[in-house]
Design a protein around this motif. Structure first.
Motif, mmCIF file in Angstrom:
data_model
loop_
_atom_site.group_PDB
_atom_site.id
_atom_site.type_symbol
_atom_site.label_atom_id
_atom_site.label_comp_id
_atom_site.label_asym_id
_atom_site.label_seq_id
_atom_site.Cartn_x
_atom_site.Cartn_y
_atom_site.Cartn_z
ATOM 1 N N GLY B 237 0.805 -1.224 0.000
ATOM 2 C CA GLY B 237 0.000 0.000 0.000
ATOM 3 C C GLY B 237 0.835 1.270 0.000
ATOM 4 O O GLY B 237 0.297 2.375 0.024
ATOM 5 N N ILE B 238 2.160 1.140 -0.008
ATOM 6 C CA ILE B 238 3.005 2.337 -0.123
ATOM 7 C C ILE B 238 2.918 2.803 -1.581
ATOM 8 O O ILE B 238 3.116 2.014 -2.499
ATOM 9 C CB ILE B 238 4.463 2.020 0.256
ATOM 10 C CG1 ILE B 238 4.540 1.599 1.718
ATOM 11 C CG2 ILE B 238 5.369 3.225 -0.006
ATOM 12 C CD1 ILE B 238 5.868 1.001 2.126
ATOM 13 N N PRO B 239 2.616 4.087 -1.795
ATOM 14 C CA PRO B 239 2.412 4.522 -3.185
ATOM 15 C C PRO B 239 3.661 4.270 -4.035
ATOM 16 O O PRO B 239 4.788 4.433 -3.577
ATOM 17 C CB PRO B 239 2.141 6.019 -3.061
ATOM 18 C CG PRO B 239 1.729 6.227 -1.648
ATOM 19 C CD PRO B 239 2.419 5.175 -0.832
ATOM 20 N N GLU B 240 3.411 3.887 -5.280
ATOM 21 C CA GLU B 240 4.506 3.518 -6.175
ATOM 22 C C GLU B 240 5.553 4.624 -6.286
ATOM 23 O O GLU B 240 6.757 4.357 -6.295
ATOM 24 C CB GLU B 240 3.912 3.201 -7.558
ATOM 25 C CG GLU B 240 4.902 2.595 -8.519
ATOM 26 C CD GLU B 240 4.258 2.262 -9.858
ATOM 27 O OE1 GLU B 240 3.022 2.180 -9.928
ATOM 28 O OE2 GLU B 240 5.011 2.085 -10.831
ATOM 29 N N HIS B 241 5.090 5.878 -6.345
ATOM 30 C CA HIS B 241 6.054 6.966 -6.550
ATOM 31 C C HIS B 241 6.857 7.280 -5.298
ATOM 32 O O HIS B 241 7.731 8.133 -5.320
ATOM 33 C CB HIS B 241 5.345 8.210 -7.095
ATOM 34 C CG HIS B 241 4.337 8.804 -6.153
ATOM 35 N ND1 HIS B 241 3.223 8.134 -5.716
ATOM 36 C CD2 HIS B 241 4.292 10.016 -5.563
ATOM 37 C CE1 HIS B 241 2.530 8.907 -4.909
ATOM 38 N NE2 HIS B 241 3.151 10.046 -4.796
ATOM 39 N N LYS B 242 6.537 6.599 -4.202
ATOM 40 C CA LYS B 242 7.351 6.754 -2.986
ATOM 41 C C LYS B 242 8.361 5.621 -2.836
ATOM 42 O O LYS B 242 9.063 5.520 -1.830
ATOM 43 C CB LYS B 242 6.439 6.794 -1.744
ATOM 44 C CG LYS B 242 5.457 7.944 -1.725
ATOM 45 C CD LYS B 242 6.162 9.260 -1.479
ATOM 46 C CE LYS B 242 5.144 10.382 -1.221
ATOM 47 N NZ LYS B 242 5.819 11.684 -1.037
ATOM 48 N N LEU B 243 8.372 4.732 -3.794
ATOM 49 C CA LEU B 243 9.290 3.589 -3.749
ATOM 50 C C LEU B 243 10.334 3.724 -4.844
ATOM 51 O O LEU B 243 10.001 4.002 -6.000
ATOM 52 C CB LEU B 243 8.528 2.273 -3.970
ATOM 53 C CG LEU B 243 7.621 1.785 -2.852
ATOM 54 C CD1 LEU B 243 6.837 0.563 -3.332
ATOM 55 C CD2 LEU B 243 8.446 1.431 -1.621
ATOM 56 N N ARG B 244 11.570 3.539 -4.454
ATOM 57 C CA ARG B 244 12.656 3.486 -5.437
ATOM 58 C C ARG B 244 13.306 2.112 -5.285
ATOM 59 O O ARG B 244 13.770 1.767 -4.195
ATOM 60 C CB ARG B 244 13.670 4.575 -5.155
ATOM 61 C CG ARG B 244 14.918 4.506 -6.032
ATOM 62 C CD ARG B 244 15.926 5.544 -5.566
ATOM 63 N NE ARG B 244 17.027 5.658 -6.511
ATOM 64 C CZ ARG B 244 18.050 6.502 -6.349
ATOM 65 N NH1 ARG B 244 18.090 7.292 -5.293
ATOM 66 N NH2 ARG B 244 19.025 6.535 -7.239
ATOM 67 N N VAL B 245 13.320 1.340 -6.346
ATOM 68 C CA VAL B 245 13.933 0.012 -6.277
ATOM 69 C C VAL B 245 15.231 0.025 -7.076
ATOM 70 O O VAL B 245 15.263 0.496 -8.220
ATOM 71 C CB VAL B 245 12.983 -1.083 -6.809
ATOM 72 C CG1 VAL B 245 13.679 -2.449 -6.815
ATOM 73 C CG2 VAL B 245 11.722 -1.155 -5.940
ATOM 74 N N ILE B 246 16.273 -0.464 -6.446
ATOM 75 C CA ILE B 246 17.582 -0.522 -7.093
ATOM 76 C C ILE B 246 18.065 -1.968 -7.097
ATOM 77 O O ILE B 246 18.111 -2.608 -6.049
ATOM 78 C CB ILE B 246 18.614 0.359 -6.355
ATOM 79 C CG1 ILE B 246 18.156 1.825 -6.346
ATOM 80 C CG2 ILE B 246 20.001 0.226 -7.003
ATOM 81 C CD1 ILE B 246 19.037 2.747 -5.500
ATOM 82 N N ALA B 247 18.376 -2.473 -8.261
ATOM 83 C CA ALA B 247 19.063 -3.757 -8.374
ATOM 84 C C ALA B 247 20.525 -3.426 -8.663
ATOM 85 O O ALA B 247 20.854 -3.068 -9.786
ATOM 86 C CB ALA B 247 18.475 -4.595 -9.503
ATOM 87 N N PRO B 248 21.380 -3.490 -7.648
ATOM 88 C CA PRO B 248 22.781 -3.128 -7.903
ATOM 89 C C PRO B 248 23.466 -4.262 -8.664
ATOM 90 O O PRO B 248 22.825 -4.892 -9.503
ATOM 91 C CB PRO B 248 23.329 -2.927 -6.498
ATOM 92 C CG PRO B 248 22.447 -3.718 -5.599
ATOM 93 C CD PRO B 248 21.135 -3.912 -6.293
ATOM 94 N N ASP B 249 24.715 -4.533 -8.438
ATOM 95 C CA ASP B 249 25.295 -5.730 -9.050
ATOM 96 C C ASP B 249 24.509 -6.931 -8.547
ATOM 97 O O ASP B 249 24.286 -7.074 -7.342
ATOM 98 C CB ASP B 249 26.770 -5.882 -8.637
ATOM 99 C CG ASP B 249 27.660 -4.900 -9.382
ATOM 100 O OD1 ASP B 249 27.339 -4.582 -10.547
ATOM 101 O OD2 ASP B 249 28.667 -4.450 -8.809
ATOM 102 N N VAL B 250 24.072 -7.758 -9.468
ATOM 103 C CA VAL B 250 23.265 -8.930 -9.096
ATOM 104 C C VAL B 250 23.992 -10.182 -9.585
ATOM 105 O O VAL B 250 24.333 -10.294 -10.761
ATOM 106 C CB VAL B 250 21.842 -8.837 -9.688
ATOM 107 C CG1 VAL B 250 21.049 -10.116 -9.404
ATOM 108 C CG2 VAL B 250 21.111 -7.636 -9.105
ATOM 109 N N GLY B 251 24.218 -11.096 -8.647
ATOM 110 C CA GLY B 251 25.071 -12.250 -8.918
ATOM 111 C C GLY B 251 24.333 -13.442 -9.477
ATOM 112 O O GLY B 251 24.276 -14.504 -8.869
ATOM 113 N N GLY B 252 23.753 -13.263 -10.629
ATOM 114 C CA GLY B 252 23.051 -14.365 -11.283
ATOM 115 C C GLY B 252 21.601 -14.414 -10.866
ATOM 116 O O GLY B 252 21.203 -13.862 -9.836
ATOM 117 N N GLY B 253 20.801 -15.063 -11.696
ATOM 118 C CA GLY B 253 19.371 -15.159 -11.391
ATOM 119 C C GLY B 253 18.787 -16.462 -11.903
ATOM 120 O O GLY B 253 18.209 -17.226 -11.155
#
Lengths: 160, 807
Positions: B237-253
């Motif tokens: 329920g946190i508004p989308e524009h208040k969220l910042r998502v960062i995927a830094p270096d990611v070691g495989g997926g």
């Protein structure tokens, strides 16, 4: 708490640590040396491999207190004055990494191999890296990189 | 855009820009993040597969020094919604609630039941032991077929069934009629064992609240920062524009980080409650329980054919293990395979049905290839069985059925239009590299001699659907998002270039390849390009990285954005050079007037001119930046031929891969070095499924292969060198002609290896070996064949009936 003195990548640190603190957590959380990552909790993956007093160890299997009075080299201590080692260059040039998470451990394990055996064959490289898992490369280019870096120069760097 | 520079960058094995930080340990993994006041979150997980939580008390944990907070599921339930399933594949699909933390019932071993937050990770882990939980056991649900029976124990009692959905696809003639007229019919059952993806970097999340602004920065080891942001907004329920998502270096997926996980929602919720930054990092053993698994299917396959080996029809009945809950795209994974069972073959009838089933095991979802490896395995194994039945060479059977080069574009019976391909060329090249005829001759000699070590040869000719995906197709399949990708190019005043991409790499080398593409089109030096990704503030639009879509959709977007930059720059250049746009040539990064090469402006100079805007006429906007969103017009269809030779020791059951050759056609190649690396890794993962890996549960639903010591991720000593080569049939459906490569190796290699193993043992009466083909399983299959059990169909270990009828 136990007092320890450890030299890591050329810098001496003195700290009070819990006796149960793992070396890898000491490096990462206390010293902020996050170049050595953690990949498992059973000592199988090898990503946390470092050099402790001339022997490669999985730093998740060593207590920080066991490094007291010792000298640790991590991936962050390999390059000298910004100059990469032959192994680092070879991993880059042979595309021996993709996500790069296993790379610090691979570099440390390969360095140890070349110190012992400056001219390994590819089967010897594969055997030597058995304790270091990679999920991206299929190992072929890692083996290629180690072979490319083998020889007198690599041996010299590894023992320096 | 046909300038010479194009030849310079695309197609060149540029060494990777990413490597510098990775070989020196200057990385930015999520677990590296340290911020002032950081708290560590640990999760208590259910030790049982299925139970009601009778009582839970977190207060003893709070008494431990260093513990800041502890919560049960009920404590956190308010304001915390169900985790999303974005792919409800049918209208009547059963969609159970999926709380990020269990409130009253646990449904798999590893289901979260409580969280503890402490000042350091050791204290947090210790305090978990103090949480008191009483469980009332419920019956586990583990057998996929028994779960569907009347009166079976239910995973979600309120839903009244363990059947999640049934999804059919029937095309062409009526299969039953085709079967009637067929001269040969074969039925086979295959098991796709559960796999654990094992990205080398465990999952991690760090949430940093900016309390005054009500904003949160979420660092996560994720493949999908953009999708994660939307879904976290929905769940918390946190508004989308208040969220910042960062995927830094990611070691495989490998698909395991194509997910919105409960832990991400929990860390965000706890950080919000406490107003403090919170970090959670999984241990590997925890990840084995809580990170989604892949595969997990039973495939019943039936084919009808002529005596000449021409396929007439294919019928597939699939049962897919959803696990306990539906994750982001769980139900859709088998559907990606539904379209791929007919593969590269022509036939008159195709009938497919998938039944999704809930079990009390870790949820399944995408794992490298996602549905397509399973489909390819089934059809390629069955083609070998058909060859054996008819006494034909396996390659010859394929030749008699595949779509010929001159028949492209070709609409497969599953309804996909393959734009381009050349199966003959790839196969011929692979056979030559492999030395197929010599190996067959050696095999014959060894069989005649009755060698204890048998030689087996396996072939797999495959195609796959990449470039996920045209948005209208996703809509038809009820997927709740589009398949477009975004890119923008910012020309900086100094002439440097920032490429902003919506893709989110985790080892694929996007920084290098996207630089090559941009440098190519713009005619600027490779080194002058920087790629920005994985941060929803810096790269606000994107659909992220999975399904071999990055180059085909994301790289295409970079290409088109760069073309737009050139066209915008052309207007400025025309003005500056006092010429008409028509009279300008663009080559090697510069515009010049046709016939007067001295009148010249580089695109980097034009970037500066637009920055100063001193000499721009009215009507020209002072920017040559450009952005674009690309929605692909079709999937792309890489293909190839993989050949594997194995030596199987019939005394020990040990399989040694003697040689592995593959020729992949992934269309036009941007960076051959990176393509080769992707093929190596993919082949290794496919071999791992064939020979080594399996998530094993006991009869109570405990994960027995719960650590890396028990689950056999192959090491360097377990794998051979691979011989890789390519043919190049450009895709017709994007401007670069690219097709994608991330999953090809995994899709093709598993059947090649198992076909080789079975081929080695077929003279001894073995007709199948269930994966992984461990020494134990091979020994069992041989034992069963020797004792005449179930026609030697490897029934000993799998219980499959090995049904076969030959009309």
């Amino acid at each position: 708490m136990t007092h320890i003195t450890v030299r890591v990548d050329g810098t001496t640190y003195e700290d009070e640590v819990e006796p149960r603190l793992l070396l890898v957590h000491y490096l990462r959380d206390r010293l902020g040396l996050t170049g050595t990552p953690i990949g498992c909790d059973t000592s199988n993956c090898g990503t946390c491999t470092v050099d402790l007093d001339g022997a490669t160890v999985k730093s998740c299997s060593v207590l920080a207190v066991q490094a007291d009075g010792g000298e640790v080299t991590t991936v962050q201590g390999l390059a000298k004055d910004g100059e990469w080692t032959a192994l680092q260059r070879a991993f880059h040039e042979q595309h021996g990494l993709q996500c790069g998470y296993c790379t610090p451990g691979m570099l440390m394990a390969a360095r140890d191999l070349l110190r012992e055996n400056p001219h390994p064959g590819s089967d010897e490289v594969r055997q030597a890296l058995e304790g270091n898992l990679c999920r991206c490369t299929g190992y072929q280019n890692i083996v290629r990189a180690v072979l490319a870096a083998s020889g007198p120069q690599a041996s010299e760097e590894a023992t320096a | 855009m046909t300038d010479q520079a194009v030849e310079h960058e695309i197609g060149r094995s540029r060494l990777r820009k990413e490597d510098a930080r990775l070989v020196t340990g200057q990385t930015n993994w999520t677990d590296n993040i340290q911020v002032a006041g950081l708290l560590h979150l640990a999760i208590l997980r259910s030790p049982m597969a299925h139970a009601r939580i009778a009582r839970i008390d977190v207060s003893p944990a709070l008494e431990r020094p260093g513990v800041v907070a502890a919560f049960s599921g009920a404590d956190l339930a308010e304001g915390l919604g169900s985790l999303p399933c974005a792919w409800p594949v049918t209208e009547d699909i059963v969609l159970p609630d999926h709380p990020p933390i269990a409130v009253d019932e646990v449904r798999y071993a590893g289901d979260p039941v409580a969280v503890v937050v402490a000042r350091d990770r050791y204290t947090a882990a210790d305090a978990l032991e103090a949480v008191e939980v009483d469980y009332d056991p419920l019956p586990p649900v583990l057998d996929l077929e028994a779960a569907l029976a009347e009166g079976a124990p239910l995973v979600h009692a309120g839903k009244g069934t363990n059947r999640c959905y049934t999804w059919p696809l029937t095309t062409g003639e009526d299969f039953a009629a085709v079967r009637e007229r067929a001269e040969v019919t074969l039925r086979r059952r295959y098991h796709q064992q559960r796999l654990i993806p094992n990205a080398m970097e465990p999952r991690a999340v760090v949430v940093t609240p900016l309390a005054a602004a009500g904003e949160y920065t979420v660092h996560s080891a994720t493949q999908i920062p953009h999708i994660l942001r939307i879904m976290l907004a929905v769940v918390t329920g946190i508004p989308e524009h208040k969220l910042r998502v960062i995927a830094p270096d990611v070691g495989g997926g490998f698909g395991s980080k194509l997910q919105v996980y409960g832990e991400e929602a929990l860390a965000l919720t706890v950080a919000r409650r406490l107003g403090r930054p919170v970090k959670w990092t999984e241990s590997r053993s925890e990840g084995y329980l809580a990170t989604h698994h892949g595969r997990g299917m039973i495939q019943d396959v039936e084919i009808a054919a002529t005596r000449e080996g021409r396929l007439l029809g294919l019928k597939v009945d699939l049962i897919a293990d959803m696990g306990a809950y539906l994750m982001l795209v769980t139900p859709g994974i088998p559907l990606l395979g539904a379209f791929m069972y007919p593969a590269i073959y022509k036939m008159d009838a195709y009938e497919f049905t998938c039944t999704g089933v809930f079990t009390t095991r870790t949820p399944t979802d995408a794992y490298r290839g996602a549905g397509r490896p399973e489909a390819t395995f089934a059809i390629e194994r069955t083609m070998d069985e058909l060859a054996a039945e008819l006494g034909l060479d396996p390659v010859e059977v394929r030749r008699r059925n595949w779509i010929r080069h001159e028949e492209f574009p070709y609409t497969s019976i599953a309804g996909l239009t393959y734009d381009s391909g050349h199966y003959e060329a790839a196969t011929e090249k692979a056979l030559a590299l492999f030395g197929y005829d010599d190996l067959r001759a050696e095999q014959h000699v060894r069989n005649q001699r009755n060698d204890t070590v048998r030689l087996g040869i396996g072939v797999s000719t495959f195609t796959e659907m990449c470039g996920l995906a045209p948005s209208r197709v996703l809509g038809d399949l009820r997927y709740a998002a589009g398949g477009w990708e975004a890119a923008s190019i910012r020309m900086l005043p100094t002439g440097k270039v920032e490429v902003v991409t919506g893709t989110s790499p985790h080892g694929q080398g996007h920084e290098t390849c996207w630089s090559q593409i941009a440098a190519d089109v713009l005619g600027v030096p490779f080194e002058d390009v920087e790629v920005v990704h994985g941060d929803t503030k810096a790269a606000p639009q994107g659909m992220d990285t999975y399904g071999s879509r990055s180059l085909v959709v994301g790289g295409e977007a970079v290409h088109r954005a760069a073309v737009k930059v050139v066209e915008k720059a052309r207007k400025v250049a025309a003005h500056l050079l006092e010429a008409s746009e028509r009279d300008l040539e663009f080559s090697e990064g510069a515009f010049c007037v046709k016939g007067s090469p001295e009148a010249r402006r580089t695109i980097q100079e034009i970037a500066f001119e637009t920055f100063t805007s001193h000499g721009l006429p009215e009507g020209i906007e002072p920017s040559i930046n450009a952005e674009t969103l690309v929605d692909p017009e079709n999937f792309s269809y890489p293909h190839g031929t993989h050949l594997c030779a194995v030596e199987v020791d019939t005394e020990t059951g040990k399989v040694r891969i003697r040689s592995y050759v593959c020729v992949d056609d992934v269309g036009r190649v941007v960076n051959p070095m990176i393509v080769e690396g992707q093929v190596h890794g993919g082949v290794a993962q496919g071999i791992a499924q064939a020979l080594y890996e399996e998530a094993v549960y006991d009869d109570q639903g405990n994960l027995v292969s719960g650590t890396m010591a028990d689950y056999l991720v192959p090491s360097a000593a377990d794998l051979p060198d691979f011989v890789t080569d390519r043919t190049e049939t450009p895709a017709d459906t994007n401007s670069m002609g690219v097709k994608g490569v991330g999953e090809a190796g995994t899709i093709a290699s598993t059947p090649a290896v198992v076909n080789a193993v079975v081929d080695a043992l077929r003279p001894l009466g073995v007709r199948d070996v269930r994966m992984p083909c461990s020494p134990h399983r091979i020994w069992q299959a041989l034992h069963s064949a020797r004792s005449g059990g179930a026609a030697g169909a490897g029934a000993g270990q799998s219980g499959e009936p090995g049904k076969e009828t030959a009309a």
